[in-house]
Design a protein around this motif. Structure first.
Motif, PDB file in Angstrom:
ATOM      1  N   GLU A 139       0.859  -1.181   0.000  1.00 15.04           N
ATOM      2  CA  GLU A 139       0.000   0.000   0.000  1.00 15.04           C
ATOM      3  C   GLU A 139       0.893   1.228   0.000  1.00 15.04           C
ATOM      4  OE1 GLU A 139      -3.373   0.060   2.866  1.00 15.04           O
ATOM      5  OE2 GLU A 139      -2.596   2.036   3.370  1.00 15.04           O
ATOM      6  N   SER A 140       0.479   2.270  -0.708  1.00 17.67           N
ATOM      7  CA  SER A 140       1.152   3.553  -0.586  1.00 17.67           C
ATOM      8  C   SER A 140       0.144   4.588  -1.044  1.00 17.67           C
ATOM      9  CB  SER A 140       2.407   3.597  -1.456  1.00 17.67           C
ATOM     10  OG  SER A 140       2.998   4.875  -1.365  1.00 17.67           O
ATOM     11  N   GLN A 141      -0.244   5.453  -0.131  1.00 18.01           N
ATOM     12  CA  GLN A 141      -1.322   6.379  -0.422  1.00 18.01           C
ATOM     13  C   GLN A 141      -0.813   7.779  -0.189  1.00 18.01           C
ATOM     14  OE1 GLN A 141      -3.899   8.322   0.802  1.00 18.01           O
ATOM     15  NE2 GLN A 141      -5.720   7.651  -0.331  1.00 18.01           N
ATOM     16  N   ARG A 142      -1.278   8.728  -0.985  1.00 19.26           N
ATOM     17  CA  ARG A 142      -0.728  10.079  -0.944  1.00 19.26           C
ATOM     18  C   ARG A 142      -0.911  10.725   0.421  1.00 19.26           C
ATOM     19  NH1 ARG A 142      -2.839  15.168  -2.090  1.00 19.26           N
ATOM     20  NH2 ARG A 142      -1.193  16.681  -2.527  1.00 19.26           N
ATOM     21  N   ASN A 143      -2.023  10.485   1.070  1.00 24.89           N
ATOM     22  CA  ASN A 143      -2.326  11.188   2.314  1.00 24.89           C
ATOM     23  C   ASN A 143      -1.825  10.473   3.564  1.00 24.89           C
ATOM     24  OD1 ASN A 143      -4.690  11.531   0.223  1.00 24.89           O
ATOM     25  ND2 ASN A 143      -4.492  13.445   1.364  1.00 24.89           N
ATOM     26  N   VAL A 144      -1.206   9.304   3.369  1.00 24.03           N
ATOM     27  CA  VAL A 144      -0.796   8.528   4.535  1.00 24.03           C
ATOM     28  C   VAL A 144       0.727   8.441   4.602  1.00 24.03           C
ATOM     29  CG1 VAL A 144      -1.054   6.348   5.757  1.00 24.03           C
ATOM     30  CG2 VAL A 144      -2.894   7.176   4.303  1.00 24.03           C
ATOM     31  N   PHE A 145       1.280   8.593   5.815  1.00 21.87           N
ATOM     32  CA  PHE A 145       2.712   8.429   6.039  1.00 21.87           C
ATOM     33  C   PHE A 145       2.902   7.265   7.002  1.00 21.87           C
ATOM     34  CE2 PHE A 145       2.182  12.574   4.343  1.00 21.87           C
ATOM     35  CZ  PHE A 145       3.252  12.706   3.488  1.00 21.87           C
ATOM     36  N   TYR A 146       3.642   6.252   6.526  1.00 19.55           N
ATOM     37  CA  TYR A 146       3.759   4.992   7.260  1.00 19.55           C
ATOM     38  C   TYR A 146       5.040   5.032   8.078  1.00 19.55           C
ATOM     39  CZ  TYR A 146       0.445   3.816   3.553  1.00 19.55           C
ATOM     40  OH  TYR A 146      -0.612   3.813   2.692  1.00 19.55           O
TER      41      TYR A 146
END
Lengths: 537, 430
Positions: free
Chosen positions: B134-141
């Motif tokens: 997963e890699s989403q613009r609004n999320v920082f993992y």
């Protein structure tokens, strides 16, 4: 353990005072021990080997302390010491001279790090030392370790010990160890054949894997004998596996019985759909925790028996809350199952959150007393003590409850009220109070179940939720209102679950059991043991 | 206990006073959302993270706040209820107008809030190790991707302990299933035969481990060195470890390496029989660094409890929060688009004595540590990766994911760019 360590320290002191070691050798040894302080974990393996090879008894306490993570070195001069924690400080013992330096702060010393490889290396290495111990129990443990390790370099030590060993059990283990090593070596055929025979009689999975290897690598008579032995061992293992499964099933059944026996009263006998039942179990577990904390501070010597104090305490706490619950809420809702369900569900959430606020959301540690830890090996079975105790505890609880209901005036009144309230009332039974006490009894018993369940699972605010579904399942399956049904139902479901698990896996196994119950309820809506006669409305 | 209650009251008072203060000076504060369950099954893990966030925000305010304004925490309780996470996230962004949200624990809760953050264009910092993919613009993992936890742990066992036979045991949900899929592919690529891998799933909160532990024991007695890789989650761990100890499975014989067991989980256990079993994380409380000692002292002072432990997801929040602060300072505003663009490349100190950087794929660089359980409930670090490991959003060991990359910088600006077809939007496209 502490006794053992005290002995070890004595040993060091003795060795030192008699000064059996020549000065030059002692210096070498000292350097070898101090070398442990430096280098990486990987380098340390060679250093431990060097110490083991000296064959000097001085290294035994050093390595034992190292394996337990109690070997420290002084930061100032990198000297290695055996460290014993006393309160907030450490007392250091010099491994060679045996001199004790008390009151050392944690800041001045650093632990000699150890990992699984080193621990295993030390355990296997020290077993050769222990083989010459005076204590036959230690020799036995050492012989067992040697059998498990299957290290060819141990062979001379095994032969030497076999020549003078008297204890039959130790001899047997050593012979088995030798047999395993003979089979993988290039020994003559006759030796190998007799080794196969010994291993066949020994049985077990390790013997199986040694024989499997032998059957693959050898030819002729040895191969045939090994193959025959494999078949024999596999047959034994299959039988023991079945027996073990039955035990696991009975054990799971006893846990289900404990969890549901209180519900068999509140739901089974009284007909209250009590969603807060699980929380009574949880309160019992938390009472156990509180009692254990109290015993720990008041009388640390009794900590192993704190469970015995916890049982009446849990009964009283959960029973009292059950009593208040019945008087305060449930008695206004008799005959309205839906409202009862919602109200008790609400109560369960309140209790959970209350416990969470008071004790915090994390798990609490309830330690197992010594007599409930570990396992007992019985032929091919390995039975854990906590499961054995819980099994018999569940049966005892069942017996007591059964006697209470059938043999005491209180039980008689309870049965009278639930069977025909109006008739009982007109005969002078104070039915509201009987209701309250019955509910308190069911809740109190759930609390006692919590004491037992705290020994096998977590003590967290969610403890009750994981048992509530299972409890209802058992009571409905066994037949509402019948204690025998609960007993048979719990054990049946336990055994069925454990026989399905190896084939279907834990997840599918649970689903299959649920499907089975649904189908069963279609066929017999009143469960295994249905109540008959006029009591059934 | 009384200290806990008083602390609770103090936190409540703090929150209410901050809320009333915000009413008086509405423009003076920057709001930060905290989305962690305070009730229900996940409260056991998430409550600590809420406290950690409150501490970090308080510390930042003592340092003078951010952009000359005070920070104001807005705490909501999604109650371990996945759909409620989405509702509460919407409430935080729409009603409370927060600049960023720190929260979620389980993957399913993260998946449930993803569309909300995308729709309302806000920022989520997710602090827990997860299955990747997963890699989403609004999320920082800020938690570990599988290559920052699972793969190095397996490497350690293979190289240092010589393990040849593997049990992959997990709870039956998305994180263990995906992680085990990656591990299985990885092990097979390393030449492990299929019959030397045993995969086992159990339901949530599984409490009867007798059969499985005895199966593991039997599996491990076949002559080859065996290890268990455990992705067993939460509450099921305590009965699992108790059964291991009772059946006499020692770490020297069959080590168990866990990805979901930290200091917090061990608090409910007697660890004496478990010495030597392992865990892989990016942080342990026992890490020897000045930053860590300071953090632990601050944590004990904040919670007024000397026995509270610190753990890996707390460090992830520490890193994530400091990154956000730095990015806001760099962007000069809390505007989500500006902050999202400013974040990649930001580097802040982590607690193990080095620096962690935010990468274009919204994952961070971290060291990987392997620790052995000690009898005091802490971990002794036995291995540390030589350098920092960058988080990989798409696993290289799954055929579908190997060809995907993620880079949110212009001009690519894509979370799942397919390097074979040169198109954005492969697997997992929204």
């Amino acid at each position: 353990m502490t006794v053992l360590r005290a002995l070890l320290v004595c040993l060091v002191t003795l060795l030192a005072s008699y000064s059996t070691i020549p000065a030059a050798m002692a210096d070498d040894l000292k350097d070898a021990i101090n070398a442990l302080a430096e280098g990486s974990l990987k380098d340390r393996e060679a250093k431990v080997d060097a110490l083991l090879e000296t064959g000097d008894d001085t290294v035994v306490p050093v390595l034992t302390y190292l394996a337990e993570g109690d070997l420290y070195f002084r930061k100032s001069d990198k000297q290695v010491f055996l460290a014993d924690k006393t309160g907030r400080t450490f007392s250091l013992t010099d491994p060679i001279s045996g001199d004790v330096i008390p009151d050392i702060s944690k800041r001045d010393i650093k632990k000699v790090r150890v990992n699984n490889n080193l621990r295993r290396q030390i355990r296997d290495g020290l077993s050769l030392f222990a083989l010459n111990s005076r204590d036959s129990a230690k020799r036995l443990a050492a012989a067992e370790t040697i059998y498990k390790a299957q290290d060819a370099s141990a062979l001379p030590a095994i032969e030497a010990r076999l020549a003078k060993e008297q204890d039959a059990q130790v001899i047997a283990f050593l012979q088995e160890a030798r047999a395993g090593l003979t089979l993988t070596s290039d020994a003559p055929e006759e030796a190998k054949l007799s080794a196969i025979e010994i291993l066949r009689d020994k049985g077990g999975r390790q013997a199986l894997s040694i024989l499997n290897e032998a059957a693959e690598t050898s030819e002729g008579a040895v191969k045939d004998a090994a193959s025959r032995a494999i078949v024999a061992i596999e047959r034994m293992l299959a039988i023991w596996n079945g027996v073990q499964n039955i035990w696991y099933g009975l054990s799971l059944g006893s846990v289900l019985l404990l969890a549901s026996i209180g519900l068999a009263i509140t739901f089974g006998v009284m007909g209250v759909i009590n969603m807060a039942h699980g929380e009574m179990v949880m309160l019992g577990a938390y009472t156990t925790f509180a009692v254990q904390q109290a015993v720990q501070t008041a009388a640390p010597g009794l900590i192993d028996y704190s469970l015995l104090f916890a049982i009446p305490a849990a009964f009283l706490v959960a029973g009292a809350i059950g009593f208040v619950l019945e008087r305060g809420i449930i008695r206004f809702l008799y005959g309205r199952p839906l409202e009862t369900l919602l109200a008790t569900w609400g109560v369960s959430l309140i209790l959970q959150q209350a416990v969470r606020t008071i004790f915090g959301p994390t798990n609490q540690e309830v330690s197992n007393p010594g007599w409930m830890s570990g396992a007992v090996e019985l032929a091919g079975l390995s039975l854990t003590w906590n499961r054995i105790w819980i099994f018999f505890f569940a049966l005892a609880m069942f017996g007591l409850l059964f006697a209470l209901l059938k043999r005491t005036p209180m039980g008689l009144q309870m049965r009278a009220v639930t069977q025909n309230r109006n008739m009982a009332s007109s005969l002078g039974v104070k039915t509201p109070w009987v209701d309250a006490f019955t509910f308190a009894l069911g809740s109190g018993i759930a609390g006692i179940a919590g004491v037992a369940l705290s020994q096998i699972g977590n003590v967290s605010p969610n403890l009750g939720q994981s048992y509530i579904i299972d409890s209802f399942m058992v009571v409905v399956f066994g037949g509402v209102g019948n204690l025998w049904g609960t007993l048979i139902g719990a054990l049946t479901l336990g055994v069925a679950n454990k026989f399905l698990e190896p084939f279907a896996g834990a997840v599918l196994g649970k689903i299959l059991v649920l499907v089975f119950i649904i189908l069963f309820i279609q066929k017999r809506p009143r469960g295994l043991f249905a109540l008959k006669g006029r009591a059934v409305e | 206990m009384s200290s806990r209650i008083s602390h609770f009251a103090a936190a409540l008072a703090l929150t209410t006073s901050l809320i009333s203060a915000s009413a008086a000076f509405a423009e003076e504060t920057i709001k930060v959302g905290v989305l962690h369950s305070l009730s229900g099954t996940m409260a056991i893990s998430e409550t600590t993270l809420k406290d950690a966030m409150l501490m970090l925000i308080e510390e930042q305010n003592e340092k003078g706040g951010l952009l000359g304004k005070k920070l104001e925490p807005v705490v909501v309780d999604p109650a371990s209820d996945w759909p409620l996470f989405a509702e509460k996230a919407r409430e935080l962004i729409d009603v409370n107008d927060v600049s960023a949200v720190f929260g979620c624990w389980t993957s399913v809760s993260r998946k449930s809030v993803l569309p909300v953050f995308e729709e309302l264009n806000s920022i989520l910092f997710y602090p827990v190790q997860y299955e990747g993919e997963e890699s989403q613009r609004n999320v920082f993992y800020t938690g570990a991707a599988p290559n920052q936890q699972a793969i190095p742990a397996v490497d350690y066992l293979m190289e240092q302990e010589g393990v040849e036979r593997w049990v992959l045991a997990g709870t039956d949900y998305v994180y263990p299933r995906t992680t085990n899929k990656i591990l299985e592919a990885y092990l097979k690529a390393k030449g492990v035969a299929a019959e030397d891998i045993m995969i086992n799933y159990t339901p949530f909160g599984h409490s009867d481990w007798q059969t499985i532990v005895s199966d593991i024991k039997a599996f491990g007695e076949a002559g080859k060195k065996t290890a268990v890789v455990s992705t067993v989650n939460g509450d099921a761990n305590v009965p699992f470890y108790k059964e291991l100890a009772n059946q006499g499975i020692k770490a020297e014989d069959i080590p168990v390496v866990a990805f979901s067991v930290g200091e917090e989980e061990l608090a409910g256990l007697d660890t004496e029989p478990l010495v030597g079993h392992l865990a892989a994380w990016n942080y342990f409380q026992s890490v020897d660094s000045d930053a860590n000692y300071e953090f632990i002292d601050a944590w004990h002072a904040f919670t007024k409890d000397e026995n509270r432990v610190t753990n890996d997801p707390m460090e992830a929040h520490y890193i994530g929060f400091n990154m956000w602060v730095k990015a806001v300072e760099k962007a000069g505003s809390t505007d989500p688009d500006a902050v999202i663009d400013a974040l990649p490349g930001i580097s802040v100190p982590n607690l193990s004595g080095g620096y962690s950087a935010m990468m274009p794929n919204h994952h961070i660089t971290k060291p990987v540590l392997i620790g052995e359980i000690q009898d005091d409930g802490q971990f002794d670090i036995v291995y540390e990766t030589p350098g920092l490991v960058p988080g990989d959003a798409w696993s290289d060991y799954l055929p579908d994911s190997a060809k995907l990359i993620s880079d949110w910088r212009a001009p690519l600006s894509c979370g799942n760019f397919n390097t074979e077809t040169n198109e954005c939007g492969g697997k997992g496209a929204e």
